[in-house]
Scaffold this active site. Structure first.
Site, PDB file in Angstrom:
ATOM      1  N   ASP A  98       0.791  -1.237   0.000  1.00 58.69           N
ATOM      2  CA  ASP A  98       0.000   0.000   0.000  1.00 58.69           C
ATOM      3  C   ASP A  98       0.820   1.282   0.000  1.00 58.69           C
ATOM      4  O   ASP A  98       0.357   2.325   0.442  1.00 58.69           O
ATOM      5  CB  ASP A  98      -0.913  -0.012   1.236  1.00 58.69           C
ATOM      6  CG  ASP A  98      -0.134  -0.292   2.516  1.00 58.69           C
ATOM      7  OD1 ASP A  98       1.096  -0.056   2.516  1.00 58.69           O
ATOM      8  OD2 ASP A  98      -0.739  -0.737   3.501  1.00 58.69           O
ATOM      9  N   GLU A 120      -0.323  -9.057  -0.930  1.00 54.75           N
ATOM     10  CA  GLU A 120      -0.874  -8.491   0.307  1.00 54.75           C
ATOM     11  C   GLU A 120      -2.122  -7.650  -0.019  1.00 54.75           C
ATOM     12  O   GLU A 120      -2.249  -6.476   0.354  1.00 54.75           O
ATOM     13  CB  GLU A 120       0.158  -7.663   1.087  1.00 54.75           C
ATOM     14  CG  GLU A 120      -0.212  -7.471   2.560  1.00 54.75           C
ATOM     15  CD  GLU A 120       0.836  -6.694   3.349  1.00 54.75           C
ATOM     16  OE1 GLU A 120       0.765  -5.454   3.410  1.00 54.75           O
ATOM     17  OE2 GLU A 120       1.726  -7.338   3.924  1.00 54.75           O
ATOM     18  N   GLU A 134      -2.106   5.021   2.906  1.00 59.49           N
ATOM     19  CA  GLU A 134      -2.065   3.600   2.542  1.00 59.49           C
ATOM     20  C   GLU A 134      -3.432   3.004   2.236  1.00 59.49           C
ATOM     21  O   GLU A 134      -3.567   2.179   1.327  1.00 59.49           O
ATOM     22  CB  GLU A 134      -1.370   2.794   3.645  1.00 59.49           C
ATOM     23  CG  GLU A 134       0.130   3.056   3.784  1.00 59.49           C
ATOM     24  CD  GLU A 134       0.471   4.295   4.601  1.00 59.49           C
ATOM     25  OE1 GLU A 134      -0.468   4.932   5.152  1.00 59.49           O
ATOM     26  OE2 GLU A 134       1.657   4.652   4.681  1.00 59.49           O
ATOM     27  N   HIS A 210       6.403   5.447  12.899  1.00 61.46           N
ATOM     28  CA  HIS A 210       6.797   6.217  11.714  1.00 61.46           C
ATOM     29  C   HIS A 210       5.639   6.733  10.871  1.00 61.46           C
ATOM     30  O   HIS A 210       5.839   7.513   9.940  1.00 61.46           O
ATOM     31  CB  HIS A 210       7.691   5.362  10.806  1.00 61.46           C
ATOM     32  CG  HIS A 210       6.949   4.252  10.112  1.00 61.46           C
ATOM     33  ND1 HIS A 210       6.252   4.450   8.953  1.00 61.46           N
ATOM     34  CD2 HIS A 210       6.762   2.962  10.417  1.00 61.46           C
ATOM     35  CE1 HIS A 210       5.689   3.306   8.576  1.00 61.46           C
ATOM     36  NE2 HIS A 210       5.975   2.392   9.461  1.00 61.46           N
ATOM     37  N   ARG A 212       2.711   8.414   8.736  1.00 61.86           N
ATOM     38  CA  ARG A 212       2.412   9.812   8.405  1.00 61.86           C
ATOM     39  C   ARG A 212       1.245  10.358   9.214  1.00 61.86           C
ATOM     40  O   ARG A 212       1.265  11.495   9.657  1.00 61.86           O
ATOM     41  CB  ARG A 212       2.093   9.938   6.913  1.00 61.86           C
ATOM     42  CG  ARG A 212       3.291  10.317   6.056  1.00 61.86           C
ATOM     43  CD  ARG A 212       2.856  10.488   4.600  1.00 61.86           C
ATOM     44  NE  ARG A 212       3.887  11.152   3.812  1.00 61.86           N
ATOM     45  CZ  ARG A 212       4.992  10.590   3.365  1.00 61.86           C
ATOM     46  NH1 ARG A 212       5.261   9.334   3.664  1.00 61.86           N
ATOM     47  NH2 ARG A 212       5.863  11.278   2.639  1.00 61.86           N
ATOM     48  N   HIS A 243      13.326   5.335  12.436  1.00 63.03           N
ATOM     49  CA  HIS A 243      13.147   5.473  10.984  1.00 63.03           C
ATOM     50  C   HIS A 243      13.946   6.695  10.491  1.00 63.03           C
ATOM     51  O   HIS A 243      14.095   7.676  11.222  1.00 63.03           O
ATOM     52  CB  HIS A 243      11.645   5.666  10.749  1.00 63.03           C
ATOM     53  CG  HIS A 243      11.191   5.577   9.326  1.00 63.03           C
ATOM     54  ND1 HIS A 243      11.493   6.535   8.389  1.00 63.03           N
ATOM     55  CD2 HIS A 243      10.438   4.658   8.682  1.00 63.03           C
ATOM     56  CE1 HIS A 243      10.945   6.203   7.229  1.00 63.03           C
ATOM     57  NE2 HIS A 243      10.304   5.057   7.388  1.00 63.03           N
TER      58      HIS A 243
HETATM   59  C1  UD1 Z   1       6.774   4.862   3.485  1.00 64.28           C
HETATM   60  C2  UD1 Z   1       5.363   4.458   3.049  1.00 64.28           C
HETATM   61  C3  UD1 Z   1       4.624   3.791   4.205  1.00 64.28           C
HETATM   62  C4  UD1 Z   1       5.436   2.653   4.809  1.00 64.28           C
HETATM   63  C5  UD1 Z   1       6.823   3.167   5.168  1.00 64.28           C
HETATM   64  C6  UD1 Z   1       7.672   2.025   5.645  1.00 64.28           C
HETATM   65  C7  UD1 Z   1       4.254   5.920   1.427  1.00 64.28           C
HETATM   66  C8  UD1 Z   1       3.497   7.161   1.215  1.00 64.28           C
HETATM   67  N1  UD1 Z   1       4.618   5.663   2.676  1.00 64.28           N
HETATM   68  O1  UD1 Z   1       6.612   5.865   4.476  1.00 64.28           O
HETATM   69  O2  UD1 Z   1       3.405   3.268   3.709  1.00 64.28           O
HETATM   70  O3  UD1 Z   1       4.782   2.205   5.971  1.00 64.28           O
HETATM   71  O4  UD1 Z   1       7.450   3.740   4.009  1.00 64.28           O
HETATM   72  O5  UD1 Z   1       8.812   2.464   6.312  1.00 64.28           O
HETATM   73  O6  UD1 Z   1       4.512   5.210   0.492  1.00 64.28           O
HETATM   74  N2  UD1 Z   1      14.404   8.336   4.286  1.00 64.28           N
HETATM   75  C9  UD1 Z   1      15.769   8.283   4.134  1.00 64.28           C
HETATM   76  N3  UD1 Z   1      16.323   7.072   3.802  1.00 64.28           N
HETATM   77  C10 UD1 Z   1      15.590   5.933   3.650  1.00 64.28           C
HETATM   78  C11 UD1 Z   1      14.199   6.013   3.826  1.00 64.28           C
HETATM   79  C12 UD1 Z   1      13.617   7.222   4.114  1.00 64.28           C
HETATM   80  O7  UD1 Z   1      16.462   9.243   4.274  1.00 64.28           O
HETATM   81  O8  UD1 Z   1      16.154   4.862   3.375  1.00 64.28           O
HETATM   82  C13 UD1 Z   1      13.798   9.639   4.615  1.00 64.28           C
HETATM   83  C14 UD1 Z   1      13.772  10.621   3.428  1.00 64.28           C
HETATM   84  O9  UD1 Z   1      13.983  11.920   3.904  1.00 64.28           O
HETATM   85  C15 UD1 Z   1      12.330  10.475   2.935  1.00 64.28           C
HETATM   86  C16 UD1 Z   1      11.601  10.295   4.242  1.00 64.28           C
HETATM   87  O10 UD1 Z   1      12.444   9.456   5.015  1.00 64.28           O
HETATM   88  O11 UD1 Z   1      11.900  11.597   2.203  1.00 64.28           O
HETATM   89  C17 UD1 Z   1      10.219   9.695   4.162  1.00 64.28           C
HETATM   90  O12 UD1 Z   1      10.185   8.548   3.328  1.00 64.28           O
HETATM   91  P1  UD1 Z   1       8.812   8.154   2.589  1.00 64.28           P
HETATM   92  O13 UD1 Z   1       9.030   6.917   1.792  1.00 64.28           O
HETATM   93  O14 UD1 Z   1       8.267   9.326   1.894  1.00 64.28           O
HETATM   94  O15 UD1 Z   1       7.797   7.899   3.779  1.00 64.28           O
HETATM   95  P2  UD1 Z   1       7.793   6.820   4.926  1.00 64.28           P
HETATM   96  O16 UD1 Z   1       7.295   7.478   6.162  1.00 64.28           O
HETATM   97  O17 UD1 Z   1       9.086   6.105   4.952  1.00 64.28           O
HETATM   98  N1  UDP Z   2      12.297  -3.344  10.248  1.00 66.28           N
HETATM   99  C1  UDP Z   2      13.669  -3.472  10.145  1.00 66.28           C
HETATM  100  N2  UDP Z   2      14.475  -2.604  10.814  1.00 66.28           N
HETATM  101  C2  UDP Z   2      13.976  -1.617  11.584  1.00 66.28           C
HETATM  102  C3  UDP Z   2      12.564  -1.469  11.673  1.00 66.28           C
HETATM  103  C4  UDP Z   2      11.754  -2.349  10.979  1.00 66.28           C
HETATM  104  O1  UDP Z   2      14.158  -4.383   9.468  1.00 66.28           O
HETATM  105  O2  UDP Z   2      14.760  -0.877  12.170  1.00 66.28           O
HETATM  106  C5  UDP Z   2      11.431  -4.284   9.520  1.00 66.28           C
HETATM  107  C6  UDP Z   2      10.359  -4.965  10.337  1.00 66.28           C
HETATM  108  O3  UDP Z   2      10.842  -6.131  10.961  1.00 66.28           O
HETATM  109  C7  UDP Z   2       9.304  -5.260   9.288  1.00 66.28           C
HETATM  110  C8  UDP Z   2       9.404  -4.068   8.366  1.00 66.28           C
HETATM  111  O4  UDP Z   2      10.708  -3.524   8.558  1.00 66.28           O
HETATM  112  O5  UDP Z   2       9.635  -6.417   8.538  1.00 66.28           O
HETATM  113  C9  UDP Z   2       8.364  -3.066   8.711  1.00 66.28           C
HETATM  114  O6  UDP Z   2       8.642  -1.873   8.079  1.00 66.28           O
HETATM  115  P1  UDP Z   2       8.012  -0.511   8.502  1.00 66.28           P
HETATM  116  O7  UDP Z   2       7.609  -0.557   9.932  1.00 66.28           O
HETATM  117  O8  UDP Z   2       8.973   0.537   8.068  1.00 66.28           O
HETATM  118  O9  UDP Z   2       6.747  -0.387   7.547  1.00 66.28           O
HETATM  119  P2  UDP Z   2       5.234  -0.905   7.635  1.00 66.28           P
HETATM  120  O10 UDP Z   2       5.241  -2.384   7.867  1.00 66.28           O
HETATM  121  O11 UDP Z   2       4.576  -0.142   8.728  1.00 66.28           O
HETATM  122  O12 UDP Z   2       4.682  -0.530   6.309  1.00 66.28           O
END
Ligand code: UD1
Ligand code: UDP
Length: 382
Positions: A98, A120, A134, A210, A212, A243
């Protein structure tokens, strides 16, 4: 006969963890050619998963920007996928879950009239703003997809409420397939802090947060409650891999830093995370994936959200919804830290989300769809 060209598209950490075993399964089938495309909506957190599972993508859109918005992710994915799909010409595109990558990947395939499979599928809260974005992403992908791989029967029933009945398979969640490969008994952590935690005599509370829709006030309430828990219970060690989102890191720094028993650490690689979860006393999280993994490992979960699209483990008694208000979160955690009976009632392993064979079922269903098998796979739980 030419192999079926199946392209997996994913971009964030959780999609990668849940798609990695599926890519391996696709690679192992003679009748399939696996093509892997990452959007890199997450960069570092994605690469960490690719490394652990030894995956080398065929295409990498490398879209991530600091503090990216939903529109930039979606538009960069959509534009980037155009060229990739033109070149790779898959017969089927598989997206997961999602995220914005999921939605844009499915939409890009639809624009080229390529068949879409949704892994999923069928998770719903029926509240379009929670989780945001999502819930809407997965609904829209549900409308686009031709094949729907539902983890559970309840997910299938959700799709039926939207009149989606064709091409629906109950497979289990691929995260349970992944979990089977990562958790080991005598695991030695790469992060020294995790080797030195006293898992026997301290209560390790594993935290992630984490989402939004929790940005701002909800996150402030959640984190204030977590600090109160650490203050009130000297036997608690709170471990929070934070995160990489700057919004989340600012909040965690503001509310949780400078406490001797709150360990704010960088995101863990997935092996470290799963093995830490297996040893934790309690998990407090707003993550989707953790709500599936912790029950399989027998760890109780308090969900730091107002609802969940994963009611199966709530029904099984291992997960409770704690909400996003300070007082209920604190009270529910306090109860599990002081009431042995309440704790034991939650701390039992259940596997409503899978049996480790979801990927095999998904690829069997694909092979059936393309005429390589006489029968579709039997449903998970049948
Ligand atoms: C995204 C997904 C969310 C999922 C989450 C898992 C969307 C809208 N959201 O949210 O559904 O639950 O991932 O973690 O698709 N960043 C880094 N390095 C990384 C990852 C992220 O620097 O490896 C920082 C960047 O500044 C980025 C910000 O995190 O812009 C947010 O990342 P983003 O993918 O937009 O949103 P998430 O909250 O991670
Ligand atoms: N996870 C990880 N390292 C971390 C935090 C989470 O490997 O520091 C793994 C966790 O075990 C799970 C997945 O990341 O498999 C969940 O990701 P996240 O919570 O970012 O996203 P969501 O499941 O809420 O979309």
């Amino acid at each position: 006969m030419n192999p079926i060209r199946v392209m997996t598209i994913f971009g964030t950490r959780p999609e990668a963890i849940k798609m990695a075993p599926l890519v391996k399964e696709l690679q192992g089938r003679a009748g399939v050619q696996s093509i892997c495309c990452v959007t890199a909506q997450h960069r570092q957190m994605l690469d960490s998963v690719l490394d652990i599972f030894h995956l080398r993508p065929d295409y990498d859109l490398n879209i991530m920007e600091p503090r990216q918005t939903l529109s930039t992710i979606t538009s960069k994915c959509l534009l980037g996928m155009e060229g990739v799909l033109e070149q790779a010409k898959p017969n089927l595109v598989l997206v997961h879950g999602d995220t914005s990558t999921t939605f844009a990947g499915a939409l890009a395939a639809f624009y080229r009239q390529i068949m879409v499979g949704h892994v999923e599928a069928g998770l719903r809260t029926w509240d379009k703003y929670s989780p945001f974005p999502e819930e809407m992403n997965r609904k829209l992908v549900g409308d686009i997809a031709d094949l729907h791989f539902c983890p559970t029967a309840a997910n299938r029933d959700n799709l039926a409420r939207e009149d989606i009945r064709d091409g629906v398979f109950i497979t289990g969640n691929t995260v349970i397939d992944a979990l089977k490969t990562t958790v080991v008994k005598d695991y030695h952590f790469a992060i020294e802090l995790l080797n030195h935690l006293n898992y026997e005599h301290r209560k390790i509370v594993l935290v992630t947060c984490h989402r939004r829709e929790n940005y701002g006030q909800p996150m402030a309430h959640i984190m204030t409650a977590l600090r109160r828990v650490a203050d009130a219970f000297p036997e608690v060690e709170l471990v929070y891999p934070v995160h990489l989102s700057p919004v989340v890191r600012e909040a965690a720094g503001k509310y949780l830093s400078g406490h001797p028993r709150i360990h704010l650490i960088d995101p863990l690689d997935v092996e470290e995370m799963h093995n830490l979860m297996a040893r934790a006393y309690l998990v407090m999280t707003d993550s989707g994936g953790l709500q599936e993994e912790a029950p399989a490992l027998g760890r109780p979960v308090l969900v730091l959200r107002r609802e969940t699209e994963r009611p199966e483990a709530v029904a099984a008694g291992t997960v409770q919804i704690a909400g996003t208000e300070e007082e209920p979160i604190y009270q529910m955690a306090a109860r599990l830290l002081t009431d042995e009976t309440a704790y034991r009632a939650m701390a039992h392993a259940v596997n409503p989300y899978g049996d480790g064979r979801a990927c095999a079922r998904i690829v069997d269903a694909i092979e059936w769809k393309f005429g390589l098998r006489p029968q579709p796979p039997a449903a998970f739980g049948a």
